[in-house]
Enzyme design. Structure first.
Site, short mmCIF file in Angstrom:
data_model
loop_
_atom_site.label_atom_id
_atom_site.label_comp_id
_atom_site.label_asym_id
_atom_site.label_seq_id
_atom_site.Cartn_x
_atom_site.Cartn_y
_atom_site.Cartn_z
N GLU A 13 -11.60 -4.71 10.55
CA GLU A 13 -10.43 -3.81 10.49
C GLU A 13 -10.38 -2.85 11.67
OE1 GLU A 13 -13.19 -3.48 8.90
OE2 GLU A 13 -13.72 -1.36 8.72
N CYS A 15 -19.18 -4.92 5.57
CA CYS A 15 -20.34 -4.04 5.77
C CYS A 15 -20.89 -3.51 4.44
CB CYS A 15 -20.00 -2.95 6.77
SG CYS A 15 -21.48 -2.34 7.58
N GLU A 21 -20.73 3.75 2.98
CA GLU A 21 -22.15 3.88 2.68
C GLU A 21 -22.33 3.34 1.26
OE1 GLU A 21 -23.94 5.08 5.26
OE2 GLU A 21 -25.71 4.47 4.12
N HIS A 72 -17.02 -4.94 11.19
CA HIS A 72 -15.78 -4.25 10.77
C HIS A 72 -14.55 -4.89 11.39
CE1 HIS A 72 -17.43 -0.69 8.66
NE2 HIS A 72 -18.51 -1.00 9.36
N1 GLN Z 1 -25.38 1.31 6.43
C1 GLN Z 1 -24.36 1.31 5.43
C2 GLN Z 1 -24.94 1.03 4.06
O1 GLN Z 1 -26.05 0.68 3.97
C3 GLN Z 1 -23.27 0.32 5.74
C4 GLN Z 1 -22.59 0.69 7.02
C5 GLN Z 1 -21.14 0.35 7.10
O2 GLN Z 1 -20.48 0.02 6.10
N2 GLN Z 1 -20.63 0.48 8.27
O3 GLN Z 1 -24.28 1.16 3.08
#
Ligand code: GLN
Length: 200
Positions: free
Chosen positions: A180, A86, A56, A178
């Site tokens: 990984e 991400c 996050e 992702h």
């Molecule tokens: N929604 C997350 C963010 O805004 C990212 C999601 C993820 O890394 N799988 O940080």
């Protein structure tokens, strides 16, 4: 999968504050490459490249600042190859309009967080990555971002619909999904072979 002798001297750091860091270490292990969890500034001195995993981006910002990692990371990333996935890809871009997230401005786009909306917040799809793999890549998207204002300095390596989801700018590789979490370490191998080893 060919294990190259050059792999012996490499250590790939994985920022290990939150998110799917252990899986990145596992992907590197599959390639026969050492990794090191990065939790404090000293760790940055012992690695050749860095992975900034998903999680996050708000929490990751908080933890990077709390651990005193944000500034030293910003400095080493001037030259050190980095692979962001991400939330990691969000943080590597230009500053987004959310003060809880502090971006590193290492690749020329602005991320839009959680851009796939609620219904398909998480999904799987097959990606064609012609410059990288001779087979489709099974990609897992989890509350993934989209990228806006992408400058020509950024090379798109794979798209989902009209949106680039795997991109490179010099020593910076990013995926909105992702890699990984997939058995196939092909994207990690590209990072090491094409970016990390070429930057030495
Ligand atoms: N929604 C997350 C963010 O805004 C990212 C999601 C993820 O890394 N799988 O940080």
């Amino acid at each position: 999968m060919d294990v190259r002798p050059e792999y012996d001297d490499l250590t790939i750091g994985v920022v290990a504050l939150q998110g799917s860091f252990a899986k990145h270490a596992f992907s590197m292990g599959k390639l026969g490459i050492k990794s090191r969890a990065v939790r404090e500034p000293e760790d940055l001195k012992l690695i050749d490249a860095l992975i900034l995993p998903g999680g996050e981006s708000t929490t990751m910002t908080l933890l990077l600042e709390e651990e005193g990692l944000w500034e030293p990371m910003n400095e080493v990333l001037e030259t050190m190859p980095v692979f962001g996935t991400c939330a990691g890809a969000i943080l590597l871009g230009q500053q987004i309009d959310d003060e809880r997230v502090r971006c590193f401005n290492k690749i020329d786009y602005i991320a839009e967080r959680n851009a796939y909306g609620r219904q398909i917040e998480s999904f799987k799809t097959s990606l064609i990555i012609p410059t990288m793999l001779d087979h489709d890549f099974h990609a897992i998207f989890i509350r993934a971002p989209k990228f806006r204002e992408i400058k020509p300095s950024v090379q798109s390596l794979a798209v989902f619909g009209a949106d680039p989801v795997l991109m490179r700018q010099d020593n910076v590789l990013v995926a909105s999904f992702h890699p990984e979490l997939t058995e196939d370490p092909g994207i990690h191998k590209y990072f090491v072979d094409e970016i990390v080893l070429n930057s030495r």
